[in-house]
Structure formats: structure tokens, C-alpha cells
Write a protein that holds these residues in place. Sequence first.
Motif, PDB file in Angstrom:
ATOM      1  N   LEU A 373       0.829  -1.204   0.000  1.00 20.64           N
ATOM      2  CA  LEU A 373       0.000   0.000   0.000  1.00 20.64           C
ATOM      3  C   LEU A 373       0.866   1.258   0.000  1.00 20.64           C
ATOM      4  CD1 LEU A 373      -2.853  -0.816   2.563  1.00 20.64           C
ATOM      5  CD2 LEU A 373      -2.986  -0.773   0.071  1.00 20.64           C
ATOM      6  N   PRO A 374       0.528   2.243  -0.825  1.00 23.26           N
ATOM      7  CA  PRO A 374       1.247   3.519  -0.777  1.00 23.26           C
ATOM      8  C   PRO A 374       0.901   4.271   0.501  1.00 23.26           C
ATOM      9  CG  PRO A 374      -0.613   3.675  -2.280  1.00 23.26           C
ATOM     10  CD  PRO A 374      -0.528   2.235  -1.858  1.00 23.26           C
ATOM     11  N   ALA A 375       1.670   5.290   0.818  1.00 21.79           N
ATOM     12  CA  ALA A 375       1.490   6.027   2.073  1.00 21.79           C
ATOM     13  C   ALA A 375       0.079   6.540   2.231  1.00 21.79           C
ATOM     14  CB  ALA A 375       2.486   7.180   2.140  1.00 21.79           C
ATOM     15  N   GLU A 376      -0.511   7.057   1.149  1.00 19.15           N
ATOM     16  CA  GLU A 376      -1.837   7.668   1.257  1.00 19.15           C
ATOM     17  C   GLU A 376      -2.949   6.651   1.505  1.00 19.15           C
ATOM     18  OE1 GLU A 376      -0.842   7.362  -3.212  1.00 19.15           O
ATOM     19  OE2 GLU A 376       0.173   7.910  -1.328  1.00 19.15           O
ATOM     20  N   GLU A 377      -2.678   5.356   1.328  1.00 18.88           N
ATOM     21  CA  GLU A 377      -3.697   4.333   1.554  1.00 18.88           C
ATOM     22  C   GLU A 377      -3.448   3.513   2.809  1.00 18.88           C
ATOM     23  OE1 GLU A 377      -4.434   1.923  -1.870  1.00 18.88           O
ATOM     24  OE2 GLU A 377      -4.330   3.625  -3.252  1.00 18.88           O
ATOM     25  N   LEU A 378      -2.394   3.808   3.556  1.00 15.19           N
ATOM     26  CA  LEU A 378      -2.117   3.042   4.772  1.00 15.19           C
ATOM     27  C   LEU A 378      -3.172   3.323   5.836  1.00 15.19           C
ATOM     28  CD1 LEU A 378       1.755   3.383   5.178  1.00 15.19           C
ATOM     29  CD2 LEU A 378       0.471   1.292   4.658  1.00 15.19           C
ATOM     30  N   PRO A 379      -3.678   2.279   6.499  1.00 16.26           N
ATOM     31  CA  PRO A 379      -4.686   2.469   7.554  1.00 16.26           C
ATOM     32  C   PRO A 379      -4.035   2.865   8.877  1.00 16.26           C
ATOM     33  CG  PRO A 379      -4.277   0.132   7.248  1.00 16.26           C
ATOM     34  CD  PRO A 379      -3.435   0.846   6.218  1.00 16.26           C
ATOM     35  N   VAL A 380      -3.425   4.056   8.893  1.00  7.49           N
ATOM     36  CA  VAL A 380      -2.673   4.488  10.066  1.00  7.49           C
ATOM     37  C   VAL A 380      -3.622   4.863  11.202  1.00  7.49           C
ATOM     38  CG1 VAL A 380      -0.740   5.288   8.680  1.00  7.49           C
ATOM     39  CG2 VAL A 380      -2.561   6.884   9.279  1.00  7.49           C
ATOM     40  N   THR A 381      -3.090   4.811  12.425  1.00  5.70           N
ATOM     41  CA  THR A 381      -3.862   5.197  13.605  1.00  5.70           C
ATOM     42  C   THR A 381      -3.126   6.300  14.353  1.00  5.70           C
ATOM     43  OG1 THR A 381      -4.866   3.010  13.857  1.00  5.70           O
ATOM     44  CG2 THR A 381      -4.778   4.411  15.816  1.00  5.70           C
ATOM     45  N   VAL A 382      -3.821   7.412  14.534  1.00  2.21           N
ATOM     46  CA  VAL A 382      -3.328   8.523  15.352  1.00  2.21           C
ATOM     47  C   VAL A 382      -4.304   8.696  16.507  1.00  2.21           C
ATOM     48  CG1 VAL A 382      -2.851  10.994  15.460  1.00  2.21           C
ATOM     49  CG2 VAL A 382      -2.212   9.691  13.417  1.00  2.21           C
ATOM     50  N   GLU A 383      -3.806   8.541  17.730  1.00  2.60           N
ATOM     51  CA  GLU A 383      -4.646   8.709  18.907  1.00  2.60           C
ATOM     52  C   GLU A 383      -4.434  10.093  19.506  1.00  2.60           C
ATOM     53  OE1 GLU A 383      -3.735   5.453  21.486  1.00  2.60           O
ATOM     54  OE2 GLU A 383      -5.195   4.143  20.486  1.00  2.60           O
ATOM     55  N   GLY A 384      -5.505  10.657  20.062  1.00  5.94           N
ATOM     56  CA  GLY A 384      -5.430  11.990  20.624  1.00  5.94           C
ATOM     57  C   GLY A 384      -6.034  12.067  22.013  1.00  5.94           C
ATOM     58  N   THR A 385      -5.462  12.936  22.843  1.00  2.93           N
ATOM     59  CA  THR A 385      -5.987  13.240  24.173  1.00  2.93           C
ATOM     60  C   THR A 385      -6.129  14.747  24.289  1.00  2.93           C
ATOM     61  OG1 THR A 385      -4.843  11.308  25.082  1.00  2.93           O
ATOM     62  CG2 THR A 385      -5.668  12.945  26.657  1.00  2.93           C
ATOM     63  N   VAL A 386      -7.299  15.218  24.716  1.00  2.61           N
ATOM     64  CA  VAL A 386      -7.598  16.646  24.735  1.00  2.61           C
ATOM     65  C   VAL A 386      -7.451  17.212  26.142  1.00  2.61           C
ATOM     66  CG1 VAL A 386      -9.435  18.359  24.422  1.00  2.61           C
ATOM     67  CG2 VAL A 386      -9.134  16.516  22.748  1.00  2.61           C
ATOM     68  N   THR A 387      -6.826  18.365  26.234  1.00  4.01           N
ATOM     69  CA  THR A 387      -6.788  19.155  27.457  1.00  4.01           C
ATOM     70  C   THR A 387      -7.377  20.520  27.118  1.00  4.01           C
ATOM     71  OG1 THR A 387      -4.762  18.050  28.182  1.00  4.01           O
ATOM     72  CG2 THR A 387      -5.353  20.100  29.293  1.00  4.01           C
ATOM     73  N   ALA A 388      -8.528  20.860  27.735  1.00  4.53           N
ATOM     74  CA  ALA A 388      -9.247  22.084  27.375  1.00  4.53           C
ATOM     75  C   ALA A 388      -8.952  23.196  28.355  1.00  4.53           C
ATOM     76  CB  ALA A 388     -10.746  21.811  27.321  1.00  4.53           C
ATOM     77  N   GLY A 389      -8.656  24.343  27.816  1.00  2.00           N
ATOM     78  CA  GLY A 389      -8.455  25.573  28.577  1.00  2.00           C
ATOM     79  C   GLY A 389      -8.579  26.725  27.619  1.00  2.00           C
ATOM     80  N   ALA A 390      -7.992  27.878  27.936  1.00  2.00           N
ATOM     81  CA  ALA A 390      -8.007  28.985  26.990  1.00  2.00           C
ATOM     82  C   ALA A 390      -7.366  28.566  25.670  1.00  2.00           C
ATOM     83  CB  ALA A 390      -7.279  30.179  27.577  1.00  2.00           C
ATOM     84  N   THR A 391      -6.424  27.620  25.762  1.00  2.00           N
ATOM     85  CA  THR A 391      -5.881  26.931  24.590  1.00  2.00           C
ATOM     86  C   THR A 391      -6.271  25.469  24.683  1.00  2.00           C
ATOM     87  OG1 THR A 391      -4.009  28.449  24.424  1.00  2.00           O
ATOM     88  CG2 THR A 391      -3.790  26.316  23.348  1.00  2.00           C
ATOM     89  N   VAL A 392      -6.871  24.939  23.633  1.00  2.00           N
ATOM     90  CA  VAL A 392      -7.242  23.521  23.609  1.00  2.00           C
ATOM     91  C   VAL A 392      -6.073  22.754  23.004  1.00  2.00           C
ATOM     92  CG1 VAL A 392      -8.817  21.804  22.671  1.00  2.00           C
ATOM     93  CG2 VAL A 392      -9.701  24.009  23.437  1.00  2.00           C
ATOM     94  N   ARG A 393      -5.463  21.909  23.831  1.00  2.00           N
ATOM     95  CA  ARG A 393      -4.288  21.153  23.387  1.00  2.00           C
ATOM     96  C   ARG A 393      -4.678  19.703  23.105  1.00  2.00           C
ATOM     97  NH1 ARG A 393       0.020  24.298  24.108  1.00  2.00           N
ATOM     98  NH2 ARG A 393      -0.200  26.064  25.556  1.00  2.00           N
ATOM     99  N   VAL A 394      -4.092  19.153  22.054  1.00  2.00           N
ATOM    100  CA  VAL A 394      -4.331  17.762  21.682  1.00  2.00           C
ATOM    101  C   VAL A 394      -2.985  17.051  21.618  1.00  2.00           C
ATOM    102  CG1 VAL A 394      -5.415  16.182  20.059  1.00  2.00           C
ATOM    103  CG2 VAL A 394      -6.299  18.526  20.282  1.00  2.00           C
ATOM    104  N   SER A 395      -2.789  16.085  22.527  1.00  2.00           N
ATOM    105  CA  SER A 395      -1.578  15.261  22.519  1.00  2.00           C
ATOM    106  C   SER A 395      -1.817  14.083  21.587  1.00  2.00           C
ATOM    107  CB  SER A 395      -1.258  14.774  23.934  1.00  2.00           C
ATOM    108  OG  SER A 395      -1.026  15.867  24.793  1.00  2.00           O
ATOM    109  N   LEU A 396      -0.895  13.871  20.662  1.00  2.00           N
ATOM    110  CA  LEU A 396      -1.077  12.888  19.601  1.00  2.00           C
ATOM    111  C   LEU A 396      -0.035  11.782  19.680  1.00  2.00           C
ATOM    112  CD1 LEU A 396      -1.538  15.487  16.742  1.00  2.00           C
ATOM    113  CD2 LEU A 396      -3.371  14.150  17.793  1.00  2.00           C
ATOM    114  N   LEU A 397      -0.473  10.565  19.349  1.00  2.00           N
ATOM    115  CA  LEU A 397       0.430   9.429  19.238  1.00  2.00           C
ATOM    116  C   LEU A 397       0.139   8.702  17.936  1.00  2.00           C
ATOM    117  CD1 LEU A 397       2.540   7.427  20.311  1.00  2.00           C
ATOM    118  CD2 LEU A 397       0.671   6.209  21.468  1.00  2.00           C
TER     119      LEU A 397
END
Length: 536
Positions: A373-397
Motif C-alpha cells: 500500500l502507498p502512504a496515502e492508503e495506509l490504515p494508520v492510527t493517530v490517537e489523541g488526548t484533549v486538554t481544554a483551557g483557553a488553549t485547547v491542546r491535543v496530545s497525539l500518538l
Amino acid sequence: MGRVSVVVVVYNDAERLPTAVQSALDQTLPDVDVVIVDDHSPDRSFEVAQELSAAQPGRVSAYRLAENSGSGGGPRNRGMAEATGDYVMFLDSDDVLPPTAAEVLLRAAQEHGAEVATGKAVRRELPAGRTTVWAPGLYDTDAGAVLPGSVLHGIGAHPEMLMDTLVVNKLYRRDFLKRTGLAFPSGMLYEDFVFTGRLYAAQPVMAVIADPVYVWHVRRAAASLSVSLHRAVIENWRDRVAAHGLVVEDLRSAGLGELAEEAQAKFVDYDLPMYLRELPQRSAEYRAAWWRITREHLAGFAASAFPRAKAPYRWLVRSVMALPEPPAPALLGRLVELAAAPPRLVPPYDGDRDRPLLGDGPTAVPLDGLAALPAEELPVTVEGTVTAGATVRVSLLLHELYGRLAELDPRTVRVELTERSGLRPPLVAHAPLSAVNGGWAAEVAFPAGGLGSPRQLTSWSMRAEIGHADGSASTTEVRAAEAQRRRRDTVLLPPGRVLLVRTHVSERRALMLRCAGGLAGARRAAGSVRRRLAGR
């Protein structure tokens, strides 16, 4: 130029019928008449149809079936029989035609000697007004569609046209309909699928245009949902599968064996994942019946049809066929995420780099084709965790995928928040990726003030684009990390504004943000939650 008869079918829709009929009468093409067929409605639909006919004698005629047909096929067949125009179009009573629809379709048909002309259908969600193009890969040139402006002699050279199952975005020469005997099946849902399949089997000369020719109103909160939105009833899936079987049979009977296999591949790529990803929301009885119906249908597919489908969805098929019953929640959840668009392959990653597997034990499915599979068709997984405040931050893996990503050397991540209504511009953030155990990590941030609106609730979906060292990219919907739960945060913004940020995790673990600005917005959000709970 030629006269066009617009067949308007109605059932229990007296209130909206006049608007639909008027959109047909308001066509810029002067020679248009309307044939209304009421499917034996219990409300005043037929009386309204008669009133419209009396107000426009010679331009509007009204008919009523002696008994309800149970689907749109019966009234459309009656409408075709009563039509007297040189060409025929179809219109549902809750939708409308753009003013130039008949003119641009007729011009295309006559310029190219086509028996059918087809154009762009626009889906408009009500009441929000968000619009999208149906089958954008076929009709939306802004999305890269290349067929508009072309003339097809059958669709054998363009099997992608099988994605268009609509009958309402087309104009048909009436003598072609009579000569081929094209008709809708009666008494089954998805009759439009069957009619369109029979149309393709007849191999018409078909002109394709990019102009908008139909406005399809999607009312998700309506008391009576359309067939395509009423998927929670198992009869819906049973009829969809039956309709697909008839399409394949008709294509084979016409000597179009390859196109029949393409139709089976389309079922694997589109119909199967669309319903499978909703299975966790259904009852155990529904899941058992769905599993049985699906296995029986897939068992009849040609073996050579499956390689035509996309690799991740082939893995879904093999998993369904390997398991006689619906799987336990953990594996079902993984199948649901693989059925997402685009697909996600989530940990645990069974097997190894040389022999990657989905699942373990005797029913494990080899992930054939993953290495190619080429890069654009890979079934990749990106996980996110949200921390909400005046700035909403998303930690990604970003999870490694059997060594495929290490080969590509991921460098950056671009996260895009898209607001569901389509009325707000997307929000974008970039960050570099750093190697960590099992993958790559990053953090992105969005100013909370840009997420809310004092006048409406906003709902943001989240996608990540991974940039690799060679310039290629992999895109996926951001998945909620296992530790991420649904939660609400109240954020104070200057000067003294309040923003309610709800971190939402969907049934397929997509990570979303739902925001309400101000106290009034918070009250609307609470009311929306109460209405959803009351509707369950």
C-alpha cells in the motif's frame, strides 16, 4: 428543444409537495410538464396534487395508486406510463430542482445524441443548510472529477459510475425507456439501486455534466426518515442486499461480467463498511441477523471480485467470513474502526512484520497487500488526548504499523478541525513528530476562542495528515486514546466570556469537540442533549 415531463412522487407529504412541483414549473426550459403520482397517502397529498393540477391545467396532472406500493418504484412506474414528454425526469416531493436543471440536461443530451444525461446532485442538510456533493469523485470538478464534459457509451470503461445509484439526477429519453423496458421493481426498498443497475446494463449513451441538477434535502430529525437514513431496521439491510444482488444479476445477464464484479467490489468498498461501522449501536438480535445476511450474500461473490476492492475492506470481508457469529466487543470494535473512512488499523498488531494478522487464533486474517500500500492508503492510527483551557491542546500518538511507517520516516503532523455545518472555515495546526516507544508523538494547540459561537452550537471533527520524509502523506481521522473519556470543560475567555467545551468520543472512537459559547449557548447545548436522550 424537446418537452420534459417531471414525474413527482409523493407519499404523506402534502405540506412540501407544492414546493417540489413549483421548482419543476419554474424551470428555465419553457416546455416542462409535471406528472404527480400519489402512493395512496393517508394525508391530503392527493387532494393537494389535484389542486395543483386544477391551477395549472395542461401543465400538471395528478394520479393516485389504488393501494400503497410500499416503495417509490410503483408510483414512478405509473408516472413513466403517464408521461407524454420527449424526456423524463424524477423528483421526490421533499426535494427540489434547481431552475436550470432540465435545460442543461436536455442541452447535453441533444448536443451529444445521448439517451441519458446526468449531473450533480447536491445534498442539503436541513435546517442547518450544510451542502455537500453526492459522489463528488464523479461530478465535482473541484474534488478532481474528470468525467463531466464526457460522453459514455455504457459505463464498462468507467466502473466508478457504479457509485452513482441515484435516478433523480438524470434525464432519460422516453423512447429509450420504452424500447429497453426499463422499470422499477415494486414492493422493495432501494428500488432506485435496481433501476440504475438496469440502466447501466442497457449500456446507454450518457452525457455527464458538472452542473447542479438536483437538490436532495436531508432531514435527519424528520419524523419519517428516508430509506437511506433508516438503517437501524434490519429490513433496510436485507432490502439493500437484495437490491445489490439484482444489480449484479442484471449486469451478468447483459453479458457485462466484469462490471458485475466491479459492482461486487463496490459493495465491499462502500455498502459493507457503511453498515458495519454502526453495528455497536444495534441490538444483539440485529447484529446476529446482519451477520447472517452478509455472510450469505458474500458467499455468492465471484472470487475474482475481491481483488478489485481496497485491501482494508478485503480484510473486513475475510473477518466476517471467518467468524460464524458476530465477534466479541473488542474485535468488533477493531472491525468498526477498520470500516471507517479512511480505515484505521488499531493495536494490538498481531503476527509480525513478515506475516501481519488481524486477530489471533484460528480465525486470524492475514493482512495481505499491506506491504504494497502507498502512504496515502495506509490504515494508520493517530490517537489523541484533549486538554481544554483557553488553549485547547491535543496530545497525539502515531502508532507504528508493522514497520511500514518507519520505512517512510514520519516527520510532521497537520491537524485540521472541520466544523460540521460547513459554515465555519477549518482550523489548522502543525507540529513536528518525535520518535517514542511504539511510534511518534506530537502536540498541537488551538485557541479556544475560535471554537465557539454565541449564536449556535459547533461540532468539530478532527483529522491528521502525517508528512513523511519523501514528501508523501498519510491521512486519518484522529482516534480518541483509550484514556480519553467524554467530558465537559467550562473555559473562561477574556473579556469574561464563557465557553463550554465537550470532548466527545463517537461509537467508532473518533475524537470530536462540541462547543457552546455563552450562557445561551450552554442552555442550547443542554437542550440538545435532553432531546437526544428523549429520542432514544
